[in-house]
Design a protein around this motif. Structure first.
Motif, PDB file in Angstrom:
ATOM      1  N   ARG A  37     -62.596 -51.041  48.104  1.00 43.79           N
ATOM      2  CA  ARG A  37     -64.099 -50.116  48.020  1.00 43.79           C
ATOM      3  C   ARG A  37     -64.660 -50.131  46.521  1.00 43.79           C
ATOM      4  N   ASP A  38     -63.778 -49.905  45.331  1.00 42.87           N
ATOM      5  CA  ASP A  38     -64.219 -49.667  44.181  1.00 42.87           C
ATOM      6  C   ASP A  38     -65.013 -50.922  43.637  1.00 42.87           C
ATOM      7  N   VAL A  39     -64.516 -52.066  44.107  1.00 42.69           N
ATOM      8  CA  VAL A  39     -64.999 -53.454  43.592  1.00 42.69           C
ATOM      9  C   VAL A  39     -66.234 -53.740  44.487  1.00 42.69           C
ATOM     10  N   ALA A  40     -65.994 -53.465  45.708  1.00 41.86           N
ATOM     11  CA  ALA A  40     -67.292 -53.933  46.697  1.00 41.86           C
ATOM     12  C   ALA A  40     -68.498 -53.082  46.237  1.00 41.86           C
ATOM     13  N   ASP A  41     -68.458 -51.888  45.852  1.00 42.70           N
ATOM     14  CA  ASP A  41     -69.623 -50.970  45.431  1.00 42.70           C
ATOM     15  C   ASP A  41     -70.160 -51.810  44.221  1.00 42.70           C
ATOM     16  N   ASN A  42     -69.608 -52.672  43.403  1.00 45.64           N
ATOM     17  CA  ASN A  42     -70.025 -53.023  42.280  1.00 45.64           C
ATOM     18  C   ASN A  42     -70.843 -54.257  42.363  1.00 45.64           C
ATOM     19  N   GLN A  43     -72.436 -54.063  41.992  1.00 45.18           N
ATOM     20  CA  GLN A  43     -73.452 -55.113  42.377  1.00 45.18           C
ATOM     21  C   GLN A  43     -73.158 -56.224  41.753  1.00 45.18           C
ATOM     22  N   ILE A  44     -72.469 -56.365  40.736  1.00 44.30           N
ATOM     23  CA  ILE A  44     -72.283 -57.652  39.757  1.00 44.30           C
ATOM     24  C   ILE A  44     -71.081 -58.398  40.292  1.00 44.30           C
ATOM     25  N   ASP A  45     -71.471 -59.604  40.958  1.00 45.51           N
ATOM     26  CA  ASP A  45     -70.294 -60.286  41.554  1.00 45.51           C
ATOM     27  C   ASP A  45     -69.683 -61.005  40.562  1.00 45.51           C
ATOM     28  N   SER A  46     -68.324 -60.565  40.128  1.00 44.30           N
ATOM     29  CA  SER A  46     -67.721 -61.339  39.031  1.00 44.30           C
ATOM     30  C   SER A  46     -66.368 -62.060  39.579  1.00 44.30           C
ATOM     31  N   GLY A  47     -66.316 -62.007  41.045  1.00 41.93           N
ATOM     32  CA  GLY A  47     -65.129 -62.695  41.723  1.00 41.93           C
ATOM     33  C   GLY A  47     -64.161 -61.530  42.075  1.00 41.93           C
ATOM     34  N   ASP A  48     -64.324 -60.114  41.587  1.00 43.79           N
ATOM     35  CA  ASP A  48     -63.550 -59.361  41.707  1.00 43.79           C
ATOM     36  C   ASP A  48     -63.313 -58.933  43.385  1.00 43.79           C
ATOM     37  N   LEU A  49     -64.068 -58.701  43.941  1.00 44.11           N
ATOM     38  CA  LEU A  49     -64.071 -58.791  45.445  1.00 44.11           C
ATOM     39  C   LEU A  49     -63.054 -59.813  46.225  1.00 44.11           C
ATOM     40  N   MET A  50     -63.535 -60.827  45.844  1.00 47.74           N
ATOM     41  CA  MET A  50     -62.369 -61.875  46.214  1.00 47.74           C
ATOM     42  C   MET A  50     -60.886 -61.831  46.020  1.00 47.74           C
ATOM     43  N   GLU A  51     -61.022 -61.445  44.487  1.00 53.78           N
ATOM     44  CA  GLU A  51     -59.716 -61.467  43.934  1.00 53.78           C
ATOM     45  C   GLU A  51     -58.919 -60.305  44.655  1.00 53.78           C
ATOM     46  N   CYS A  52     -59.340 -59.177  44.910  1.00 57.64           N
ATOM     47  CA  CYS A  52     -59.104 -58.058  45.704  1.00 57.64           C
ATOM     48  C   CYS A  52     -58.391 -58.471  46.988  1.00 57.64           C
ATOM     49  N   LEU A  53     -59.500 -59.029  47.828  1.00 58.39           N
ATOM     50  CA  LEU A  53     -59.014 -59.747  48.941  1.00 58.39           C
ATOM     51  C   LEU A  53     -57.679 -60.526  48.992  1.00 58.39           C
ATOM     52  N   ILE A  54     -57.690 -61.455  48.048  1.00 60.13           N
ATOM     53  CA  ILE A  54     -56.487 -62.128  47.941  1.00 60.13           C
ATOM     54  C   ILE A  54     -55.348 -61.503  47.537  1.00 60.13           C
ATOM     55  N   GLN A  55     -55.191 -60.444  46.895  1.00 60.38           N
ATOM     56  CA  GLN A  55     -54.168 -59.369  46.319  1.00 60.38           C
ATOM     57  C   GLN A  55     -53.792 -58.998  47.745  1.00 60.38           C
ATOM     58  N   ASN A  56     -54.591 -58.581  48.688  1.00 65.56           N
ATOM     59  CA  ASN A  56     -54.366 -57.721  49.711  1.00 65.56           C
ATOM     60  C   ASN A  56     -54.322 -58.500  51.027  1.00 65.56           C
ATOM     61  N   LYS A  57     -54.142 -59.861  51.078  1.00 63.67           N
ATOM     62  CA  LYS A  57     -54.204 -60.540  52.277  1.00 63.67           C
ATOM     63  C   LYS A  57     -52.952 -60.689  53.070  1.00 63.67           C
ATOM     64  N   HIS A  58     -51.874 -59.863  52.464  1.00 59.58           N
ATOM     65  CA  HIS A  58     -50.765 -59.979  53.331  1.00 59.58           C
ATOM     66  C   HIS A  58     -50.507 -58.475  53.541  1.00 59.58           C
ATOM     67  N   GLN A  59     -51.550 -57.673  53.364  1.00 65.67           N
ATOM     68  CA  GLN A  59     -51.220 -56.424  54.078  1.00 65.67           C
ATOM     69  C   GLN A  59     -51.068 -56.319  55.598  1.00 65.67           C
ATOM     70  N   LYS A  60     -50.629 -55.205  56.089  1.00 64.27           N
ATOM     71  CA  LYS A  60     -50.426 -55.123  57.421  1.00 64.27           C
ATOM     72  C   LYS A  60     -51.708 -54.860  58.319  1.00 64.27           C
ATOM     73  N   ASP A  61     -52.521 -54.335  57.835  1.00 66.78           N
ATOM     74  CA  ASP A  61     -53.958 -54.198  58.255  1.00 66.78           C
ATOM     75  C   ASP A  61     -54.886 -55.379  58.071  1.00 66.78           C
ATOM     76  N   MET A  62     -54.477 -56.374  57.575  1.00 61.63           N
ATOM     77  CA  MET A  62     -55.152 -57.693  57.271  1.00 61.63           C
ATOM     78  C   MET A  62     -55.532 -58.202  58.841  1.00 61.63           C
ATOM     79  N   ASN A  63     -56.567 -58.647  59.281  1.00 60.50           N
ATOM     80  CA  ASN A  63     -56.847 -59.274  60.339  1.00 60.50           C
ATOM     81  C   ASN A  63     -56.759 -60.710  59.954  1.00 60.50           C
ATOM     82  N   GLU A  64     -56.503 -61.642  61.302  1.00 60.08           N
ATOM     83  CA  GLU A  64     -56.179 -63.037  61.093  1.00 60.08           C
ATOM     84  C   GLU A  64     -57.730 -63.845  60.413  1.00 60.08           C
ATOM     85  N   LYS A  65     -58.781 -63.393  61.165  1.00 61.11           N
ATOM     86  CA  LYS A  65     -60.033 -64.078  60.507  1.00 61.11           C
ATOM     87  C   LYS A  65     -60.250 -63.877  59.061  1.00 61.11           C
TER      88      LYS A  65
END
Length: 116
Positions: A37-65
Motif C-alpha cells: 500500500r505504501d508504494v502503491a500510493d506513490n504517484q511516481i512509478d519507479s518500479g517500487d510497486l512491481m518490486e514489492c509484488l515480486i518480494q511478496n509473490k510467495h505470500q499465502k494470500d497471493m492468488n495464482e493470476k
C-alpha cells in the motif's frame, strides 16, 4: 509440469521503470492492499510497486493470476538467458511442441511463460 516449474524459477528483476498492466493490477489488488500500500500510493512509478509484488509473490494470500503475471513480467525483463542443462532437458519437448520455429532464447522464454 517440470518445464513450468523451471520457467517459474528462472526469474530476475532488471527493470526499475515499469508500467503495470490493468489486468495485473486487478489480479494483484489484494496483495497490493495488504503488502504494498505504501508504494502503491506513490504517484511516481519507479518500479517500487512491481518490486514489492515480486518480494511478496510467495505470500499465502497471493492468488495464482497475480503470481503468474509477476513471474511473466520478471521473465520478459531478463536481458541474458543462459539455459542450464536441467532447463533444456525439462523444456525441450515443450519448446518443440509449443514454440516451433523460435530460435532466440528470449523468444523461447516469452513463449513458455505466456503458455504457462
Amino acid at each position: 509440469v517440470e518445464c513450468r516449474d523451471i520457467v517459474g524459477n528462472l526469474t530476475e528483476l532488471e527493470s526499475e521503470d515499469i508500467q503495470i498492466e490493468a489486468l495485473l493490477m486487478r489480479a494483484c489488488e489484494p496483495i497490493i492492499q495488504n503488502f504494498c500500500r505504501d508504494v502503491a500510493d506513490n504517484q511516481i512509478d519507479s518500479g517500487d510497486l512491481m518490486e514489492c509484488l515480486i518480494q511478496n509473490k510467495h505470500q499465502k494470500d497471493m492468488n495464482e493470476k497475480c503470481a503468474i503475471g509477476v513471474t511473466h513480467f520478471q521473465l520478459v525483463q531478463m536481458k541474458d538467458f543462459r539455459f542450464s542443462y536441467k532447463f533444456k532437458m525439462a523444456c525441450k519437448e515443450d519448446v518443440l511442441k509449443l514454440c516451433p520455429n523460435i530460435k532466440k532464447k528470449v523468444d523461447v522464454v516469452i513463449c513458455l511463460s505466456t503458455t504457462v
